[in-house]
Design an enzyme around this catalytic site. Structure first.
Site, mmCIF file in Angstrom:
data_model
loop_
_atom_site.group_PDB
_atom_site.id
_atom_site.type_symbol
_atom_site.label_atom_id
_atom_site.label_comp_id
_atom_site.label_asym_id
_atom_site.label_seq_id
_atom_site.Cartn_x
_atom_site.Cartn_y
_atom_site.Cartn_z
ATOM 1 N N SER A 3 41.187 -43.664 -5.174
ATOM 2 C CA SER A 3 41.733 -42.476 -5.828
ATOM 3 C C SER A 3 40.713 -41.803 -6.740
ATOM 4 O O SER A 3 39.668 -41.349 -6.286
ATOM 5 C CB SER A 3 43.002 -42.864 -6.592
ATOM 6 O OG SER A 3 43.689 -41.741 -7.063
ATOM 7 N N ASP B 28 42.111 -35.059 -6.724
ATOM 8 C CA ASP B 28 41.327 -36.244 -7.034
ATOM 9 C C ASP B 28 40.757 -36.785 -5.725
ATOM 10 O O ASP B 28 40.878 -36.157 -4.676
ATOM 11 C CB ASP B 28 42.170 -37.291 -7.771
ATOM 12 C CG ASP B 28 43.393 -37.723 -6.986
ATOM 13 O OD1 ASP B 28 43.798 -36.989 -6.067
ATOM 14 O OD2 ASP B 28 43.947 -38.796 -7.275
ATOM 15 N N ASP C 127 41.484 -39.034 -3.486
ATOM 16 C CA ASP C 127 42.297 -39.210 -2.280
ATOM 17 C C ASP C 127 43.352 -38.127 -2.135
ATOM 18 O O ASP C 127 44.197 -38.188 -1.249
ATOM 19 C CB ASP C 127 42.937 -40.602 -2.244
ATOM 20 C CG ASP C 127 44.024 -40.786 -3.291
ATOM 21 O OD1 ASP C 127 44.008 -40.058 -4.312
ATOM 22 O OD2 ASP C 127 44.875 -41.674 -3.116
ATOM 23 N N ASP D 251 46.046 -37.221 -3.736
ATOM 24 C CA ASP D 251 47.489 -37.410 -3.913
ATOM 25 C C ASP D 251 47.977 -36.755 -5.194
ATOM 26 O O ASP D 251 49.152 -36.860 -5.533
ATOM 27 C CB ASP D 251 47.877 -38.891 -3.870
ATOM 28 C CG ASP D 251 47.298 -39.711 -5.009
ATOM 29 O OD1 ASP D 251 46.447 -39.192 -5.753
ATOM 30 O OD2 ASP D 251 47.705 -40.886 -5.147
#
Length: 451
Positions: free
Chosen positions: A108, A245, A247, A249
């Protein structure tokens, strides 16, 4: 310490998180998630178990995803290798493909040397704690290890990105024509798919932070470094900036003046829009205890109830599922729109925020002004006994400061889930008041709970 944290297994790649661990974890996942009525029914019908695997572009993701895929295939699971894609794309594809489960290799917003393994169950939903515990236990047990034709196959998931883009575009109530968007992709998993999607939705797009080299993910860009995006929005005279960010999400935004619009403000914008369009189930928004008092006040003024959960998007989703609610999220920018996603989706969120600008003809600053952001001070008090946060004198101090603040503020004490630390958070009408109350409470916690 348990292997699983609040969001999967995470650590320094080739430190605690090795290829051996990834292989063993994948094999244990196949054992645990390959059980149950649905899996048995598939086998009885002559179907094989399937899993979707994707990763963000950090360099260690190459060997870790290879190890995960090897572990799954050696357990008789057919793997769809989706390559580099956002975490929410992985969750969507698991449901879209009717796969038995899936794995995302990502850390992340963490720096490039770290990595992580997130496991999703059928339908693209995160695992409950009890299932994670079963997987951890299974790592020391027998593996499946089929032979011959029963061994799993690994195939490139060639149209994975296209399926996800079509899904996102299909969710939009309005096109983004005429709006200039700056996208900061954090040199992460959204670097290819986010610009493509916003352009397909009709926006004029300027892109920064979209040149991943495996080592620069989150490095001075993305949702944890919004100053870069703010400068770009102002310099290009854009209408809005959207930050992901690593990843993708989560989503945070910047208005045309360069001011940050956080997850609470984004939820306020979306909640009002969804209520007006009859899409906010039971007129309820789900948020965590860390959401700003201003969000609660704004929602109350518009007849929207706010339900609060512990910190973590998994707890938000759990409450949304229990109540059948359609919108929830966190101040950090994890926003869940359950009509379209089973997890926080930064692309989906960003698209719908910009679509609301298109629908109303308002600037992002005008939309965000529905909520007054109360100054919030957070102090991490370290080296204290977090288990004694209920100490009578500490709680008396909390009650006293809460009474002094009255309706103009809020106090929250929260023990860390992983460290001997207590977080003291105070909101008030001014920064000075919030800091004064927070520091006084932190002193009490430090004195009473010292190790």
């Amino acid at each position: 310490m348990p292997l699983f944290g609040t969001d999967g297994v995470r650590g320094l790649a080739n430190g605690p998180l090795t290829a051996d661990l990834a292989l063993s974890l994948a094999q244990a996942t196949a054992v645990v998630l390959g059980q149950g009525r649905t899996a048995e029914a598939r086998r009885a019908a002559g179907k094989r178990l399937t899993a979707v695997v994707a990763r963000d572009p950090r360099v260690s993701g190459e060997f870790l995803s290879a190890a995960v895929e090897a572990g799954l295939a050696s357990s008789g699971v057919d793997v769809y290798d989706a390559g580099v894609l956002p975490t929410p794309a992985t969750a969507f594809l698991i449901a879209d493909m009717d796969a038995d489960f899936g794995v995302m290799v990502s850390a992340s917003h963490n720096p490039a040397p770290d990595n992580g393994i997130k496991i999703f169950a059928r339908g693209g939903v995160k695992l409950p704690d009890i299932v994670e515990q079963r997987i951890e236990s299974a790592m020391s047990g027998p593996k499946l290890l089929p032979t011959g034709a029963e061994v799993g196959r690994i195939r490139r998931f060639a149209d994975a990105e296209d399926r996800y883009v079509v899904h996102l575009l299909g969710s939009l109530p309005y096109r983004l024509n005429g709006l200039h968007v700056v996208l900061d992709c954090a040199h992460g998993a959204a670097s290819g798919v986010s610009p493509e999607t916003f352009r397909d939705a009709g926006a004029r797009v300027t892109v920064i932070g979209a040149d991943p080299d495996g080592l620069n993910i989150n490095d001075g860009v993305g949702s944890t470094h919004l100053d870069v995006l703010a400068k770009a929005v102002v310099a290009h005279g854009a209408d809005v900036g959207i930050a992901h960010d690593g990843d993708a999400d989560r989503c945070l935004a910047v208005d045309a003046r360069g001011d940050v619009v956080d997850g609470d403000q984004i939820m306020a914008i979306l909640a009002l829009s969804m209520k007006q369009r009859g899409m906010l189930e039971d007129d309820t928004l789900v948020a965590t205890v860390m959401s700003n008092l201003g969000l609660h006040r704004a929602m109350d003024a518009h007849g929207i109830r706010v339900e609060t959960t512990a910190v973590g998007d998994r707890y938000v989703l759990e409450r949304m599922t229990q109540g059948g609610f359609s919108l929830g999220g966190e101040q950090s920018g994890h926003v869940i729109m359950s009509r379209y996603a089973t997890t926080g989706d930064g692309l989906l969120t960003g698209l719908h925020v910009v679509a609301e600008m298109a629908r109303t003809g308002k600037t992002l600053a005008e939309l965000a002004s529905v909520m007054t952001v109360y100054p919030q001070v957070l102090i991490n008090v370290r080296d204290v006994d977090r288990s004694r946060v209920g100490d009578e004198i500490v709680q008396d101090a909390v009650a006293r400061h809460t009474a002094e603040l009255g309706l103009s503020g809020r106090v929250l004490l929260r023990p860390s889930g992983t460290e001997e630390m207590v977080r003291v958070m105070v909101e008030a009408g001014s920064e000075d008041d919030a800091r004064r109350h927070a520091e006084a409470l932190a002193d009490v916690v430090r004195e009473r709970l010292a190790l």
